[in-house]
Design a protein around this motif. Sequence first.
Motif, PDB file in Angstrom:
ATOM      1  N   ASP A 118       0.857  -1.186   0.000  1.00  0.00           N
ATOM      2  CA  ASP A 118       0.000   0.000   0.000  1.00  0.00           C
ATOM      3  C   ASP A 118       0.894   1.237   0.000  1.00  0.00           C
ATOM      4  OD1 ASP A 118      -3.011   0.909   0.631  1.00  0.00           O
ATOM      5  OD2 ASP A 118      -1.634   2.214   1.724  1.00  0.00           O
ATOM      6  N   CYS A 122      -0.446   8.601   4.772  1.00  0.00           N
ATOM      7  CA  CYS A 122      -1.173   8.767   6.035  1.00  0.00           C
ATOM      8  C   CYS A 122      -0.557   8.012   7.216  1.00  0.00           C
ATOM      9  CB  CYS A 122      -2.645   8.400   5.877  1.00  0.00           C
ATOM     10  SG  CYS A 122      -2.921   6.701   5.347  1.00  0.00           S
ATOM     11  N   CYS A 130      -3.304  11.835   3.685  1.00  0.00           N
ATOM     12  CA  CYS A 130      -2.722  10.984   2.641  1.00  0.00           C
ATOM     13  C   CYS A 130      -1.785  11.750   1.706  1.00  0.00           C
ATOM     14  CB  CYS A 130      -3.829  10.297   1.860  1.00  0.00           C
ATOM     15  SG  CYS A 130      -4.921   9.330   2.934  1.00  0.00           S
ATOM     16  N   SER A 166      -3.072   4.467  -2.478  1.00  0.00           N
ATOM     17  CA  SER A 166      -4.419   4.565  -1.903  1.00  0.00           C
ATOM     18  C   SER A 166      -4.765   5.987  -1.481  1.00  0.00           C
ATOM     19  CB  SER A 166      -4.524   3.640  -0.681  1.00  0.00           C
ATOM     20  OG  SER A 166      -3.647   4.055   0.339  1.00  0.00           O
ATOM     21  N   LYS A 196     -12.026   5.278  -4.681  1.00  0.00           N
ATOM     22  CA  LYS A 196     -12.014   5.108  -3.227  1.00  0.00           C
ATOM     23  C   LYS A 196     -12.882   6.198  -2.607  1.00  0.00           C
ATOM     24  CE  LYS A 196      -8.915   5.090   0.765  1.00  0.00           C
ATOM     25  NZ  LYS A 196      -7.511   5.096   1.200  1.00  0.00           N
ATOM     26  N   PHE A 201     -16.865   3.372   6.749  1.00  0.00           N
ATOM     27  CA  PHE A 201     -16.499   1.977   6.997  1.00  0.00           C
ATOM     28  C   PHE A 201     -14.999   1.758   7.188  1.00  0.00           C
ATOM     29  CE2 PHE A 201     -20.736   1.639   5.249  1.00  0.00           C
ATOM     30  CZ  PHE A 201     -21.304   0.637   6.009  1.00  0.00           C
ATOM     31  N   TYR A 202     -14.189   2.834   7.199  1.00  0.00           N
ATOM     32  CA  TYR A 202     -12.751   2.678   7.428  1.00  0.00           C
ATOM     33  C   TYR A 202     -12.378   2.797   8.900  1.00  0.00           C
ATOM     34  CZ  TYR A 202     -12.611   3.929   2.419  1.00  0.00           C
ATOM     35  OH  TYR A 202     -12.832   4.001   1.070  1.00  0.00           O
TER      36      TYR A 202
HETATM   37  C1  PBG Z   1      -5.146   4.748   3.795  1.00  0.00           C
HETATM   38  C2  PBG Z   1      -6.074   3.588   3.668  1.00  0.00           C
HETATM   39  C3  PBG Z   1      -7.302   3.423   4.309  1.00  0.00           C
HETATM   40  C4  PBG Z   1      -7.750   2.142   3.997  1.00  0.00           C
HETATM   41  C5  PBG Z   1      -6.799   1.567   3.133  1.00  0.00           C
HETATM   42  N1  PBG Z   1      -5.781   2.499   2.937  1.00  0.00           N
HETATM   43  C6  PBG Z   1      -8.033   4.278   5.265  1.00  0.00           C
HETATM   44  C7  PBG Z   1      -8.366   5.636   4.902  1.00  0.00           C
HETATM   45  O1  PBG Z   1      -8.365   6.051   3.737  1.00  0.00           O
HETATM   46  O2  PBG Z   1      -8.655   6.365   5.856  1.00  0.00           O
HETATM   47  C8  PBG Z   1      -9.006   1.507   4.499  1.00  0.00           C
HETATM   48  C9  PBG Z   1      -9.001   0.031   4.631  1.00  0.00           C
HETATM   49  C10 PBG Z   1     -10.052  -0.539   5.506  1.00  0.00           C
HETATM   50  O3  PBG Z   1     -10.887   0.159   6.102  1.00  0.00           O
HETATM   51  O4  PBG Z   1     -10.053  -1.776   5.621  1.00  0.00           O
HETATM   52  N2  PBG Z   1      -4.974   5.545   2.703  1.00  0.00           N
END
Ligand code: PBG
Length: 325
Positions: A118, A122, A130, A166, A196, A201-202
């Motif tokens: 990944d 962040c 990010c 991401s 994204k 849900f994160y």
């Molecule tokens: C960070 C990232 C996130 C997730 C994957 N990469 C969280 C966010 O954007 O805050 C979420 C993955 C998950 O909730 O399982 N860039």
Amino acid sequence: MPFPQQRLRRTRQSEVWRRMVRETHLRPDAFIYPLFVVPGRGVRRPVESMPGISQLSVDEAVKEARAVSAAGVPAVLLFAAPEEKDARASTAVDPQGLAAQAIAAIKDGCGDLLVWADVCLCGATDHGHCGHVDEGGRIDNDSSIATLAEVALNYARAGADAVAPSDMMDGRVQAIRSLLDREGHSATPIVSYAAKYASSFYGPFREAAESAPAFGDRRSYQMDPANGREAVREVVFDVAEGADLVIVKPAGPYLDIIRRVRHAVTVPVVAYQVSGEFSLIKAAAQRGWIDERAAVLETLTGISRAGADLIISYFAPQVAQWLNA
Ligand code: PBG
């Protein structure tokens, strides 16, 4: 007149019939399992909001990787939660940084398992956003993509089999592709988190990855959950910039997006069943309110039926075991 000539129950009357006319099949080779790496040795720290998931030190992550591979899962998605965080995300571009160490150790200890790294700022920034934050508190796109490309290069050099940005900055796939190519990593694929969404849900993930933003939210770079056409633009642009696979995230509440993306591009579509989707099922199952196995297989079948070729899921090793049993 369909009825009584037509009776759909005819091909549902026994398990053999149901098996024969089944349209969607899950296979272990379609799954990717996320791993969370933390500093230290012998560390296996359970993530409270994600039952069964732990933060792992590099040595433990190698063990976990072997177990995951033995279960039949072909790839992991690696997240690092380093101790040192600063405004520049220095540890993410450091060849001795936690993520780079973990990639090298897993490739060393478990060579045939693919490691997708990944790529984001962040987990390595003190503000938890990010991208880079300018004086006005805004996320600066163009300086961020230069750093993200360096992060991707660092992970490719460490041995990552794919890099997965991401961050949702504009133009980062192009920036990463050109730096990787210039530095001799033209064979490293880019798995882009193309669509994204700014999702509730994160939440559990942010505990696992220690990556919650210190101020504000991610809505100036992640997508508005209300938008569908915009997801198509995102994936079309990312593919034009050089993405080899595209991710739609989250998965369950965005099945229509998975379907639209499937028709809009020809690259493999990956759906990410995120932490909140995992924890909802776990929490209900722990209370005896839902049959975990049936619910997990139903959600994944739905994601697959919608058009996902591959699925990133915290249930991956368990599902591979079920499917291979
Ligand atoms: C960070 C990232 C996130 C997730 C994957 N990469 C969280 C966010 O954007 O805050 C979420 C993955 C998950 O909730 O399982 N860039």
